[in-house]
Design an enzyme around this catalytic site. Structure first.
Site, mmCIF file in Angstrom:
data_model
loop_
_atom_site.group_PDB
_atom_site.id
_atom_site.type_symbol
_atom_site.label_atom_id
_atom_site.label_comp_id
_atom_site.label_asym_id
_atom_site.label_seq_id
_atom_site.Cartn_x
_atom_site.Cartn_y
_atom_site.Cartn_z
ATOM 1 N N CYS A 2 0.831 -1.210 0.000
ATOM 2 C CA CYS A 2 0.000 0.000 0.000
ATOM 3 C C CYS A 2 0.865 1.260 0.000
ATOM 4 O O CYS A 2 2.016 1.242 0.434
ATOM 5 C CB CYS A 2 -0.857 0.019 1.249
ATOM 6 S SG CYS A 2 -1.817 -1.464 1.478
ATOM 7 N N ARG A 27 4.766 0.593 -6.359
ATOM 8 C CA ARG A 27 4.843 -0.265 -5.176
ATOM 9 C C ARG A 27 3.909 -1.472 -5.300
ATOM 10 O O ARG A 27 4.009 -2.420 -4.538
ATOM 11 C CB ARG A 27 4.451 0.536 -3.934
ATOM 12 C CG ARG A 27 5.417 1.663 -3.607
ATOM 13 C CD ARG A 27 4.829 2.586 -2.564
ATOM 14 N NE ARG A 27 4.583 1.903 -1.309
ATOM 15 C CZ ARG A 27 5.373 1.957 -0.250
ATOM 16 N NH1 ARG A 27 6.464 2.674 -0.290
ATOM 17 N NH2 ARG A 27 5.080 1.311 0.857
ATOM 18 N N TRP A 76 -3.061 -2.606 -1.493
ATOM 19 C CA TRP A 76 -2.616 -3.931 -1.924
ATOM 20 C C TRP A 76 -3.314 -4.872 -0.964
ATOM 21 O O TRP A 76 -2.959 -4.962 0.205
ATOM 22 C CB TRP A 76 -1.099 -3.990 -1.770
ATOM 23 C CG TRP A 76 -0.401 -5.104 -2.479
ATOM 24 C CD1 TRP A 76 -0.081 -5.158 -3.803
ATOM 25 C CD2 TRP A 76 0.114 -6.303 -1.893
ATOM 26 N NE1 TRP A 76 0.593 -6.324 -4.073
ATOM 27 C CE2 TRP A 76 0.729 -7.033 -2.932
ATOM 28 C CE3 TRP A 76 0.118 -6.832 -0.607
ATOM 29 C CZ2 TRP A 76 1.334 -8.269 -2.715
ATOM 30 C CZ3 TRP A 76 0.729 -8.046 -0.390
ATOM 31 C CH2 TRP A 76 1.323 -8.757 -1.443
ATOM 32 N N ASN A 102 -1.437 1.856 6.069
ATOM 33 C CA ASN A 102 -0.517 0.825 5.564
ATOM 34 C C ASN A 102 -0.160 -0.058 6.741
ATOM 35 O O ASN A 102 0.093 0.449 7.836
ATOM 36 C CB ASN A 102 0.793 1.436 5.047
ATOM 37 C CG ASN A 102 0.621 2.103 3.712
ATOM 38 O OD1 ASN A 102 -0.482 2.138 3.165
ATOM 39 N ND2 ASN A 102 1.704 2.660 3.201
ATOM 40 N N GLY A 103 -0.086 -1.363 6.505
ATOM 41 C CA GLY A 103 0.264 -2.283 7.591
ATOM 42 C C GLY A 103 -0.901 -3.211 7.885
ATOM 43 O O GLY A 103 -1.850 -3.308 7.103
ATOM 44 N N GLU A 484 19.582 -15.237 -9.026
ATOM 45 C CA GLU A 484 19.046 -13.919 -9.382
ATOM 46 C C GLU A 484 18.478 -13.925 -10.810
ATOM 47 O O GLU A 484 17.403 -13.380 -11.070
ATOM 48 C CB GLU A 484 20.145 -12.850 -9.232
ATOM 49 C CG GLU A 484 19.729 -11.427 -9.600
ATOM 50 C CD GLU A 484 18.542 -10.879 -8.813
ATOM 51 O OE1 GLU A 484 18.094 -11.515 -7.843
ATOM 52 O OE2 GLU A 484 18.050 -9.813 -9.199
ATOM 53 N N LYS A 488 14.604 -13.055 -11.599
ATOM 54 C CA LYS A 488 14.262 -11.945 -12.508
ATOM 55 C C LYS A 488 13.251 -12.421 -13.542
ATOM 56 O O LYS A 488 12.252 -11.777 -13.811
ATOM 57 C CB LYS A 488 15.549 -11.493 -13.192
ATOM 58 C CG LYS A 488 15.863 -10.073 -13.382
ATOM 59 C CD LYS A 488 16.023 -9.154 -12.228
ATOM 60 C CE LYS A 488 15.164 -9.288 -11.057
ATOM 61 N NZ LYS A 488 15.538 -8.750 -9.833
ATOM 62 N N GLU A 491 9.729 -13.475 -11.963
ATOM 63 C CA GLU A 491 8.867 -12.413 -11.408
ATOM 64 C C GLU A 491 8.238 -11.538 -12.487
ATOM 65 O O GLU A 491 7.115 -11.074 -12.322
ATOM 66 C CB GLU A 491 9.567 -11.588 -10.323
ATOM 67 C CG GLU A 491 10.707 -10.716 -10.763
ATOM 68 C CD GLU A 491 11.373 -9.972 -9.606
ATOM 69 O OE1 GLU A 491 10.712 -9.661 -8.605
ATOM 70 O OE2 GLU A 491 12.581 -9.688 -9.717
ATOM 71 N N HIS A 507 21.257 -35.245 -8.574
ATOM 72 C CA HIS A 507 20.595 -35.672 -7.338
ATOM 73 C C HIS A 507 19.083 -35.485 -7.409
ATOM 74 O O HIS A 507 18.417 -35.451 -6.385
ATOM 75 C CB HIS A 507 21.195 -34.927 -6.138
ATOM 76 C CG HIS A 507 22.659 -35.203 -5.991
ATOM 77 N ND1 HIS A 507 23.146 -36.387 -5.506
ATOM 78 C CD2 HIS A 507 23.743 -34.462 -6.341
ATOM 79 C CE1 HIS A 507 24.471 -36.373 -5.532
ATOM 80 N NE2 HIS A 507 24.854 -35.202 -6.039
ATOM 81 N N LYS A 607 6.818 -3.480 -4.535
ATOM 82 C CA LYS A 607 8.212 -3.030 -4.489
ATOM 83 C C LYS A 607 8.800 -3.160 -3.092
ATOM 84 O O LYS A 607 9.939 -3.539 -2.918
ATOM 85 C CB LYS A 607 8.282 -1.584 -4.977
ATOM 86 C CG LYS A 607 9.697 -1.038 -5.064
ATOM 87 C CD LYS A 607 10.494 -1.741 -6.136
ATOM 88 C CE LYS A 607 11.940 -1.307 -6.191
ATOM 89 N NZ LYS A 607 12.739 -2.257 -6.983
HETATM 90 C C1 AGP Z 1 13.485 -8.477 -6.598
HETATM 91 O O1 AGP Z 1 13.368 -8.130 -7.914
HETATM 92 C C2 AGP Z 1 12.298 -8.311 -5.779
HETATM 93 N N1 AGP Z 1 11.600 -7.135 -6.042
HETATM 94 C C3 AGP Z 1 12.435 -8.708 -4.321
HETATM 95 O O2 AGP Z 1 12.934 -10.003 -4.263
HETATM 96 C C4 AGP Z 1 13.259 -7.804 -3.373
HETATM 97 O O3 AGP Z 1 14.624 -7.909 -3.656
HETATM 98 C C5 AGP Z 1 12.957 -8.216 -1.915
HETATM 99 O O4 AGP Z 1 11.604 -8.013 -1.659
HETATM 100 C C6 AGP Z 1 13.794 -7.486 -0.905
HETATM 101 O O5 AGP Z 1 13.541 -6.119 -0.930
HETATM 102 P P1 AGP Z 1 14.495 -5.088 -0.206
HETATM 103 O O6 AGP Z 1 15.824 -5.172 -0.873
HETATM 104 O O7 AGP Z 1 13.832 -3.755 -0.400
HETATM 105 O O8 AGP Z 1 14.575 -5.491 1.230
#
Ligand code: AGP
Length: 612
Positions: A2, A27, A76, A102-103, A484, A488, A491, A507, A607
């Site tokens: 949010c 976000r 959200w 938010n929260g 990573e 990428k 997601e 394995h 985000k």
């Molecule tokens: C990565 O592309 C993601 N958006 C996600 O994994 C992100 O790295 C993770 O939520 C951690 O966020 P931060 O670095 O703001 O703590």
């Protein structure tokens, strides 16, 4: 997650709120709403499921709502499905108080039954409505909105950033915070609140960070902040040096691509100020060299891509320091019994500096006696403020949900810190130190070479975009890099993909390799090149279609086994993941583009993950 924005000043509030909410879109959200107060029309609330465009259309870009003060929210969904009713702002029963939040209010069920027993009826399924209704309940009894806020804060449990508008308070609104970020903005004849500085960057760079337990009364000319006990507190002001244009697309189709392209500069900004006379200098470190030398263990804690930075870091730092380096996902660390004490330096990595699990892990490590050094991109964020020491990445605002330039700057900073410690511990021969500094400084231009020609990556993406499943394999640093690369891709393109340590294939995973399975084989770690080639042969003999990534100097050798080869300029092995990640980001981008995905705002993702 949010987003919150609030404004009070001399201009019509609704267009400013909508503009602020637009800056928070990145976000992640599923509905949006605003509440505006005017002397003539009172409290006006508009909210709508879906993109901000719907709310903009509903309010004629905000023009149809009178009033020079208001609060806005992008939701959200957590409690209750995304729909108009569950969107914020929520109102008290008499509709004189509006709340954005938010929260998560953890004891909302108990509070809701209490309120229902007093005759209050609820409109939504959200936890937030409890705050609005409880405020109404106390306000009816005490007649003072600030007092009502304090009484509510006494009763609610959980995390919150709150914006509260009361019809009886004509030019001020109230904000409160606990465990969720909220900033105050000081403009010229106007004031703001926002969950993220980008929402007010167009109007002011003069900000203060609210602390847990604080309550602010926000008026156009001043913001008065009180602590949990009701005593007035003086806030420290900070000037944000991010450019407004940094948070705009600047001609690119997507923020993600723009941010990929910004990486060489972001690395320059992060590295250059910390190199003087060919030596690494961390002026910002408060810990003394003696204190740094007294640690017997490093423990890296983070989530998502930041955790993947830590994975590379574990390999590199152990190699450089010959010291134990543990790593844990923050969400696991916080509920485990980690072996951490005052001899441990916990390195917390977070772009946003607000990730709830990472924050909880940080606090746990502190309780166990560890010292905390964080690597953070957002200046003044909660994690930065609660750490003993902070090394900031200078990546600028990162808007795309999928991190690119933040990952790259975190990685280079962690490597730098490793080299700095290795030198301090007397573990680095001077010629190697020199070589590493040289390579560090050369990274941006080597990255630029990769970015100059992305055609082959684009072509391979166009041949791969319709796969159901993709595997990334690699050994050692290439395994960490694969984690990573695979994240990428999944997601933003929603293609199922997995990263495996190549040696693990036999394995279990190799049973999934059949005719035509796409395997992205990472072979940038020179020391294990031959082993990686054996793994490629292994998957090819089961029918896999292979794309390989390797250093320029190894491409010829690899061409005997693989025809689709992407290359990166040669560098010292510890920096290979910094270069190797770039083609993987671009590959993910083009696959997602071909699949027509919403690249900057992938489904279900946010985000900054400020809930558990
Ligand atoms: C990565 O592309 C993601 N958006 C996600 O994994 C992100 O790295 C993770 O939520 C951690 O966020 P931060 O670095 O703001 O703590």
């Amino acid at each position: 997650m949010c987003g919150i924005v609030g404004y009070t000043g001399r201009q019509q509030a609704a267009p400013i709120l909508l503009d602020g909410l637009e800056r928070l879109e990145y976000r992640g959200y599923d509905s949006a709403g605003i509440a505006v107060l005017s002397p003539e029309k009172g409290l006006q609330v508009r909210k709508a499921k879906g993109r901000l465009k719907v709310l903009e259309a509903l309010t004629d870009g905000g023009k149809s709502l009178d009033g020079m003060m208001g609060i806005g929210h992008t939701r959200w969904a957590t409690h209750g499905e995304p729909n108009d009713v569950n969107s914020h702002p929520h109102l008290s029963e008499d509709e004189r108080i509006a709340v954005v939040h938010n929260g998560i209010i953890e004891n909302y069920v108990e509070l809701k039954s209490f309120l229902v027993s007093t005759g209050v009826s609820f409109r939504s399924e959200t936890d937030t409505e409890v705050v609005a209704q409880l405020l109404g309940y106390y306000y009816r009894r005490c007649g003072n909105i600030l007092e009502a806020v304090y009484r509510v804060l006494d009763r609610i449990e959980g995390a919150y950033a709150l914006g509260i508008l009361c019809a009886d308070l004509p030019d001020s609104f109230i904000a409160a915070r606990k465990d969720a970020p909220l900033l105050l903005g000081y403009g010229d004849g106007c004031s703001f609140i926002a969950s993220d500085v980008t929402a007010m960057l167009r109007h002011t760079r003069d900000v203060a960070y609210m602390e847990d337990g604080e309550v602010a009364v926000v008026s156009p000319e001043k913001i008065v902040v009180y602590n949990a006990l009701g005593a007035e507190v003086e806030k420290e002001h900070h000037t944000v040096d991010w450019d407004v244009s940094d948070a705009e697309k600047g001609g690119y189709a997507h923020f993600m691509f723009k941010e990929i392209m910004e990486q060489p500069d972001a690395i320059r900004k992060t590295v250059s100020p910390r190199i003087r006379d060919h030596r690494i200098v961390f002026d910002e470190l408060k810990m003394s060299k003696e204190e740094l030398c007294a640690f017997n263990k490093l423990y890296i804690v983070a989530c998502g891509s930041s955790y993947h930075v830590g994975m590379v870091g574990k390999y590199n730092l152990e190699r450089l320091l010959r010291m134990q380096v543990d790593i844990a996902l923050a969400s696991e660390f916080r509920y485990a019994d980690p072996l951490v004490d005052e001899k441990t330096l916990v390195i917390v990595i977070s772009q946003s500096g607000e990730t709830l699990d990472t924050m909880a892990a940080l606090r746990k490590a502190k309780r166990l006696g560890a010292r905390i050094l964080s690597i953070v991109n957002v200046v003044g964020s909660s994690i930065a403020r609660e750490s003993d020491d902070v090394l900031y990445t200078w990546a600028g605002p990162e808007i795309a949900v999928a991190t690119t330039k933040a990952y790259s700057t975190q990685l280079v900073l962690l490597d730098m810190f490793g080299i700095y410690l290795a030198e301090l511990f007397g573990k680095l021969p001077y010629f190697l130190y020199d070589e590493l500094i040289g390579e560090l400084l050369a990274l941006p231009s080597k990255m630029e070479r990769i970015l100059e020609n992305t055609e082959q990556i684009k072509y391979l993406a166009s041949r791969s975009f319709n796969r159901d499943s993709i595997f990334f394999i690699g050994r050692n640093l290439d395994y960490a890099l694969g984690l990573e690369g695979s994240l990428k891709l999944k997601e933003i393109s929603y293609v199922h993909c997995e990263a495996y340590a190549a040696g693990e294939l036999k394995h279990g995973t190799i049973s999934l390799i059949v005719d035509g399975t796409l395997v992205v084989a990472l072979c940038t770690y020179k020391a294990l090149f031959d082993k990686s080639v054996s793994n490629i042969v292994e998957v090819k003999s089961r029918g896999a279609d292979v794309i390989a990534l390797t250093d320029e100097s190894l491409a010829d050798a690899l061409s005997k086994t693989v025809s689709n080869i992407l290359t990166i300029p040669d560098t010292h092995p510890i920096f290979a993941p910094s270069l190797g990640v770039v083609p993987l980001q671009i590959f993910a981008y083009y696959v997602a583009l071909q699949r027509g995905c919403d690249i900057d705002k992938p489904r279900n993702l946010a985000k900054s993950v400020t809930v558990e």
